[in-house]
Design an enzyme around this catalytic site. Structure first.
Site, PDB file in Angstrom:
ATOM      1  N   HIS A   1       0.638  -1.153   0.047  1.00 48.68           N
ATOM      2  CA  HIS A   1       0.061  -0.203  -0.183  1.00 48.68           C
ATOM      3  C   HIS A   1       0.640   1.489  -0.606  1.00 48.68           C
ATOM      4  O   HIS A   1       1.247   1.303   0.752  1.00 48.68           O
ATOM      5  CB  HIS A   1      -0.918   0.332   0.861  1.00 48.68           C
ATOM      6  CG  HIS A   1      -2.403   1.139   1.687  1.00 48.68           C
ATOM      7  ND1 HIS A   1      -2.418   1.978   2.672  1.00 48.68           N
ATOM      8  CD2 HIS A   1      -2.980   1.420   0.160  1.00 48.68           C
ATOM      9  CE1 HIS A   1      -3.575   2.400   2.400  1.00 48.68           C
ATOM     10  NE2 HIS A   1      -3.510   2.688   1.112  1.00 48.68           N
TER      11      HIS A   1
ATOM     12  N   HIS B   1      -0.561  11.121  -2.206  1.00 44.50           N
ATOM     13  CA  HIS B   1      -1.338  10.662  -2.410  1.00 44.50           C
ATOM     14  C   HIS B   1      -2.971  11.620  -2.090  1.00 44.50           C
ATOM     15  O   HIS B   1      -3.451  11.659  -2.159  1.00 44.50           O
ATOM     16  CB  HIS B   1      -1.635   9.500  -0.454  1.00 44.50           C
ATOM     17  CG  HIS B   1      -2.889   9.291  -0.108  1.00 44.50           C
ATOM     18  ND1 HIS B   1      -3.925  10.250   0.399  1.00 44.50           N
ATOM     19  CD2 HIS B   1      -3.744   8.563  -1.074  1.00 44.50           C
ATOM     20  CE1 HIS B   1      -4.338   9.407   1.060  1.00 44.50           C
ATOM     21  NE2 HIS B   1      -4.979   8.668   0.336  1.00 44.50           N
TER      22      HIS B   1
HETATM   23  O1  G3P Z   1      -6.178  -0.211  -1.772  1.00 45.06           O
HETATM   24  C1  G3P Z   1      -7.461   1.703  -2.418  1.00 45.06           C
HETATM   25  C2  G3P Z   1      -6.832   2.664  -1.324  1.00 45.06           C
HETATM   26  O2  G3P Z   1      -5.487   2.550  -1.362  1.00 45.06           O
HETATM   27  C3  G3P Z   1      -7.263   3.194  -0.844  1.00 45.06           C
HETATM   28  O3  G3P Z   1      -7.140   4.187   0.180  1.00 45.06           O
HETATM   29  O4  G3P Z   1      -6.649   6.222   1.272  1.00 45.06           O
HETATM   30  O5  G3P Z   1      -4.732   4.428   1.082  1.00 45.06           O
HETATM   31  O6  G3P Z   1      -5.962   5.561  -0.920  1.00 45.06           O
HETATM   32  P1  G3P Z   1      -6.287   5.341   0.581  1.00 45.06           P
HETATM   33 CA    CA Z   2      -4.436   4.155  -3.169  1.00 44.34          CA
END
Ligand code: G3P
Ligand code: CA
Length: 256
Positions: A18, A60
């Site tokens: 992630h 992000h």
């Molecule tokens: O994989 C989905 C996830 O990345 C969505 O949430 O806030 O980490 O971008 P976020």
């Molecule tokens: Ca994400």
């Protein structure tokens, strides 16, 4: 390396890093991507934003403040401004030289070593957003990654647009919070290939619905053994984790 479609077909469970391995290095930076590759994760998730001069960068938030020494909206800054920022010190002084990477730079690093899950943050339906989506697809094609990436988004119009550009591009529909529709309904409206939801949204009903409609389901963000065991018990095909190394080690050890 198999295409992502071929790989997914013969792999029962995928661990996706992630924002790179964002538990051990500053999210969405080259160090986080490298840590994810070093962990052996076969898929890496990253987020894409644009700068005022149209560059596609791996980042992000809409604003710079949380993860850099800059301030304000990233879309109001030029690429030069953005790339001069320190994107690592907020995490640890060890990462003070970290910069915000270009999407192309990230794809080139990962190419041939892992699959990439590109999250497109919600866009306002407009000519400008169409231009951004085209540019993302073009960057993927230019980096020879067309068959090795999947596009994920909470913005289902953006996913539908991706399919209109090239129906062979893979997509994941992320469940929009408070959307009570079952996965097959969500996936059907945007022609997505898979469904993603948060751990909190994961339910037997959603998993059963995916199973009966042959829709792969992945869940985010799985950072502990307890969360992994829960996700596996529920029957998901993939998890997104800040700690791909630890999650994969545990997954491997329970199979012995
Ligand atoms: O994989 C989905 C996830 O990345 C969505 O949430 O806030 O980490 O971008 P976020
Ligand atoms: Ca994400």
């Amino acid at each position: 390396m198999k295409t992502l479609v071929e790989y997914a077909r013969c792999t029962p469970f995928i661990v996706c890093a992630h924002r790179g391995a964002s538990g051990v290095a500053p999210e969405n930076t080259i160090s986080a991507l490298q840590a994810a590759l070093d962990s052996g994760a076969m898929m890496i998730e990253l987020d894409v934003q644009t700068t005022s001069d149209g560059a596609l960068v791996v980042f992000h938030d809409e604003q710079l403040d949380r993860t850099t020494n800059g301030h304000g909206f990233i879309r109001q800054c030029t690429l030069d401004d953005v790339q001069a920022l320190d994107a690592g010190s907020w995490f640890s002084s060890q990462f003070k030289d970290e910069h915000i990477p270009l999407l192309a730079e990230a794809l080139q690093l990962v190419r041939g070593r892992a699959y990439v899950n590109i999250e497109m943050k919600p866009l306002i339906a407009s000519e400008e957003s169409a231009r951004i989506i085209y540019a993302i697809v073009q960057t993927v094609v230019d980096c020879q990654m067309r068959d090795y990436v999947v596009f994920a988004s909470f913005d289902h119009h953006a996913l539908l647009f991706i399919k209109s550009i090239d129906p062979h591009l893979s997509t994941i529909a992320l469940n929009v919070p408070y959307d009570e529709r079952l996965p097959h309904d969500v996936v059907r409206t945007c022609h997505a290939d898979a469904y993603g939801c948060s751990l909190e949204e994961l339910s037997r009903e959603r998993v059963e619905d995916c199973k009966s409609h042959h829709i792969p389901i992945g869940v985010y963000t799985v950072n502990s053994i307890v969360e992994l065991e829960y996700a596996l018990k529920m029957g998901v095909q993939g998890v997104v984790s800040n700690y791909p190394d630890a999650i994969m080690s545990h997954y491997r050890s329970r199979k012995k």
